[in-house]
Enzyme design. Structure first.
Site, short mmCIF file in Angstrom:
data_model
loop_
_atom_site.label_atom_id
_atom_site.label_comp_id
_atom_site.label_asym_id
_atom_site.label_seq_id
_atom_site.Cartn_x
_atom_site.Cartn_y
_atom_site.Cartn_z
N CYS A 22 -11.95 17.09 8.12
CA CYS A 22 -10.88 18.16 8.10
C CYS A 22 -10.97 18.80 9.32
O CYS A 22 -11.86 18.75 10.30
CB CYS A 22 -11.31 19.00 7.07
SG CYS A 22 -11.48 18.39 5.46
N GLY A 49 -6.96 16.01 9.42
CA GLY A 49 -6.58 15.92 7.98
C GLY A 49 -5.16 16.02 7.75
O GLY A 49 -4.41 17.00 8.28
N ASN A 123 -15.29 21.74 7.36
CA ASN A 123 -15.36 20.42 8.06
C ASN A 123 -16.63 19.85 7.82
O ASN A 123 -17.61 20.39 8.54
CB ASN A 123 -14.67 20.63 9.32
CG ASN A 123 -14.85 19.19 10.11
OD1 ASN A 123 -14.79 18.93 11.35
ND2 ASN A 123 -14.68 18.05 9.23
N GLY A 124 -16.75 18.59 7.22
CA GLY A 124 -18.06 17.75 7.30
C GLY A 124 -18.13 17.33 5.88
O GLY A 124 -17.38 17.21 5.07
N TYR A 261 -12.80 8.71 18.75
CA TYR A 261 -11.58 8.74 18.04
C TYR A 261 -11.46 9.98 17.26
O TYR A 261 -10.19 10.21 17.32
CB TYR A 261 -11.73 7.51 16.75
CG TYR A 261 -10.61 7.68 15.89
CD1 TYR A 261 -9.33 7.02 16.23
CD2 TYR A 261 -10.68 7.97 14.52
CE1 TYR A 261 -8.29 7.23 15.39
CE2 TYR A 261 -9.72 7.95 13.62
CZ TYR A 261 -8.24 7.71 14.02
OH TYR A 261 -7.63 7.76 13.11
#
Ligand code: SF4
Length: 478
Positions: A22, A49, A123-124, A261
């Site tokens: 995210c 996301g 995020n994670g 990426y």
């Protein structure tokens, strides 16, 4: 990139897991239109996301939010943003996996009880969520995400103030978490002690903003100050910016794949511009794996920076051969195999006039299953390419990730069951070369022992609940 986050497979067992990949954002800025600023920041974090988005805004008394499934541009409009008045905003873009892309799982997560409100964007991925739930048998969960468990753990932690609760709760979390949170009056940001996912601080007109990547700071006109350190906890309120502390026993295991990426090329991660890292990967690969061709091309956009580097060193011109339809999202958000395969054609239109009769090097960041790359090579041949040579700017991905990137189970990773020569055969390329790990680390400009490299080498920075023998994600019921 060839679909590292493709929705999950025969991975019904992994569906029980909690996972996110995210983008998060937070701002404390009295006098500014924080909702609109959050909107533009989320817009520039859209690559992290694409399934749902949310913004929560506090005016000091009330927290209001807009959260919905879809891209940032479809969730928000002038009208609904105008309803979010206040001086603190917390925002989130979410990528989920099978079963996870539901309304209940949209972030920010908001816990509102007995007049107290706490709001959190994450995020994670937490690897001990089941154990945390066991310690809180009485909570009534309204989602299946690990983020709600994080929020409840903080809510239930000792302490009267939110900052005390965060400090108390953090040592209990195992996994990756870069978090922006707020109460009615304060903004918080904190990061796991391994420092796996990025989190940057910026300044905008004297006010503080926090974002997953520095590209979001630039978009809103903020100045990047620094990254939040592993295990560090930040508070922003009317008295300004305060570092509340840092967890003991922090390490550095920053995700190497962010450089390959995940992050946008215009972001700065650990003082390194991602574009330059990828460009350098291409340069090294051109030296390590040269080939006589007419044209260097990229799988757009993930391979472009590296292809430019490859072209520079090889002295062979760079040219576009595939035109990307930028309006259909990343291939990996397609949930079914047959839709995904169709998606390759929908996504890339090859230009016959440029391709026909040429020997081409095509550069991409990574290969996960190999199916998308196989289609691309087929397309190039159908459009008249005489030779197609693949150059991949990362080592073979052989292991799943448990820290916020939704990878397939191990057996689905082509490099875990095939040799490089077998992969080349499967994909149908004339030659195939990967960048080696040493060169990728060199290109990142980071020290080897400060990076998580687990998806390449299988050495995880912490214990994960994966049965590698059976190749399944072992979860206790949560
Ligand atoms: S396993 Fe790979 S993708 Fe996951 S955090 Fe480590 S380097 Fe990044």
């Amino acid at each position: 990139m060839e679909s590292i986050s493709i929705v999950m497979l025969g991975a019904l067992k992994r569906n029980e897991a909690f996972k996110d990949n995210c983008g998060v954002f937070g701002i404390y800025a009295p006098g500014e239109n924080v909702a609109k600023i959050a909107y533009f920041a989320l817009h520039s974090l859209q690559h992290r996301g694409q399934e749902s988005a949310g913004i929560a805004v506090s005016d000091g008394k009330k927290l209001r939010s807009i959260r919905n499934l879809g891209l940032v541009t479809s969730v928000f409009n002038e009208d609904n943003l105008n309803k979010l008045k206040g001086f603190i905003a917390v925002g989130h873009n979410r990528y989920s996996t099978t079963g996870g892309n539901t309304r209940e799982n949209i972030q920010p997560v908001i816990i509102s009880k007995r007049g107290r409100v706490f709001c959190l964007s994450h995020n994670g991925n937490i690897v001990n969520a089941a154990a945390l739930v066991k310690k809180m048998p009485n909570i009534s969960r309204s989602s299946t995400s690990d983020t709600e468990i994080l929020a409840y753990t903080i809510y239930k932690a000792e302490g009267g103030k939110w900052k005390d609760k965060i400090i108390k709760a953090m040592p209990a979390f195992a996994g990756a978490y870069s978090i922006v949170a707020c109460s009615k009056k304060r903004l918080y940001a904190f990061r796991d002690p391994w420092g796996i996912r990025p989190l940057a601080i910026g300044k905008l007109n004297g006010n503080y903003v926090i974002a997953s990547e520095s590209c979001a700071l630039e978009t809103i006109g903020a100045k990047y100050i620094r990254d939040i350190e592993p295990g560090e906890i930040i508070e922003v309120d009317r008295n300004g910016f305060k570092r509340l502390g840092k967890l003991k026993n922090t390490t550095r295991n920053f995700c190497l794949f962010e450089y390959v990426y995940l992050a946008r090329p215009d972001s700065i991660l650990n003082n390194k511009l991602v574009h330059e890292v990828r460009h350098r990967c291409g340069e090294i690969l051109a030296k390590e794996a040269p080939v006589k061709v007419d044209l260097i091309a990229a799988v757009p956009d993930s391979g472009t920076s590296a292809a430019l580097g490859y072209a520079k060193v090889s002295g062979i011109p760079f040219g576009e051969v595939l035109i990307k339809n930028r309006y259909i999202g990343r291939t990996f958000i397609q949930p079914e195999q047959h839709v995904r395969e169709l998606g390759v054609k929908l996504k890339f239109n090859p230009m016959r006039k440029i391709i026909s009769g040429k020997r081409i090097v095509i550069v991409d960041d990574s290969i996960v299953r190999g199916t998308t790359m196989k289609k691309i090579v087929e397309l190039l041949r159908q459009f008249g390419a005489k030779e197609v040579h693949l150059r991949i700017c990362s080592p073979p991905i052989r292991w799943p990730c448990f820290f916020g990137v939704d990878t397939p189970e191990r057996r689905q990773l082509i490099a875990s069951r095939k040799t490089i020569s077998e992969i080349r055969k499967f994909i149908g390329a004339d030659t195939l070369n990967y960048l080696n790990l040493k060169s990728l680390i060199e290109a990142s400009g980071q020290k080897k022992d400060t990076l998580c490299q687990a998806c390449f080498i299988g050495k995880y920075p912490m214990k994960v609940n994966y049965n590698f023998k059976k190749d399944i994600f072992e979860k206790e019921a949560t």
